[in-house]
Design an enzyme around this catalytic site. Structure first.
Site, PDB file in Angstrom:
ATOM      1  N   GLU A 228       0.828  -1.205   0.000  1.00 34.21           N
ATOM      2  CA  GLU A 228       0.000   0.000   0.000  1.00 34.21           C
ATOM      3  C   GLU A 228       0.866   1.260   0.000  1.00 34.21           C
ATOM      4  O   GLU A 228       0.569   2.228  -0.708  1.00 34.21           O
ATOM      5  CB  GLU A 228      -0.936   0.018   1.219  1.00 34.21           C
ATOM      6  CG  GLU A 228      -1.857  -1.168   1.319  1.00 34.21           C
ATOM      7  CD  GLU A 228      -1.275  -2.330   2.133  1.00 34.21           C
ATOM      8  OE1 GLU A 228      -2.049  -3.214   2.516  1.00 34.21           O
ATOM      9  OE2 GLU A 228      -0.043  -2.347   2.385  1.00 34.21           O
TER      10      GLU A 228
ATOM     11  N   CYS B 231       0.660   3.192   6.242  1.00 32.66           N
ATOM     12  CA  CYS B 231       0.173   3.202   4.863  1.00 32.66           C
ATOM     13  C   CYS B 231      -1.014   4.143   4.697  1.00 32.66           C
ATOM     14  O   CYS B 231      -1.128   4.835   3.683  1.00 32.66           O
ATOM     15  CB  CYS B 231      -0.201   1.783   4.439  1.00 32.66           C
ATOM     16  SG  CYS B 231       1.238   0.686   4.342  1.00 32.66           S
TER      17      CYS B 231
END
Length: 146
Positions: A62, A93
């Site tokens: 991510e 993330c």
């Protein structure tokens, strides 16, 4: 996506993210995979976890995709892009995704569900202390965002 129904495209993209997670695990990495898809369903970029092979605790798919999007997509294009990921993004993330300008994130496994699959649960929190030295810290930031 609590309350929102998945579209057939969402399901197809999530299955691909889960497939990437399986590939990561087969390669000896942590089992997480993600991709970016445009509004038309085209896959713009794919990643899987490479924390172990890169020796980098931040090598989450991510985060890598959020960085890719920020470098490669104009803001108006990024706003129409969806990240599909095998697991709910962690705090690190999520911060990068927020800054990348992506339009939305769709995930398969919630963080609480992931923690329930771990024998010892999640990572223990590191104590944080502050705020402190406000006048000095403020001087470095004051006016930057105006």
């Amino acid at each position: 996506m609590a309350g929102a129904a998945l579209t057939p495209q969402d399901e197809r993209m999530l299955r691909r993210a889960i497939e990437l997670a399986g590939q990561a695990r087969a390669a000896g990495e942590a089992p997480f995979g993600s991709l970016l898809a445009g509004p038309d369903g085209s896959i713009l970029a794919e990643e899987h976890n490479t924390v172990l092979s890169d020796g980098d605790i931040s090598a989450h798919p991510e985060l890598k995709l959020a960085r890719w999007a920020a470098r490669n997509l104009p803001a108006d294009v990024a706003a129409g892009v969806t990240m599909y990921t095998s697991c709910q993004p962690c705090g690190m993330c999520t911060g990068a995704i927020d800054r990348s300008g992506l339009g939305r994130v769709v995930y398969a496994l919630a963080a609480a569900q992931l923690d329930a699959l771990k024998p010892a649960g999640g990572f223990p929190p590191v104590p944080q202390e502050g705020p402190a030295l406000y006048p000095e810290a403020r001087a470095a930031v004051d006016g930057y965002y105006t």
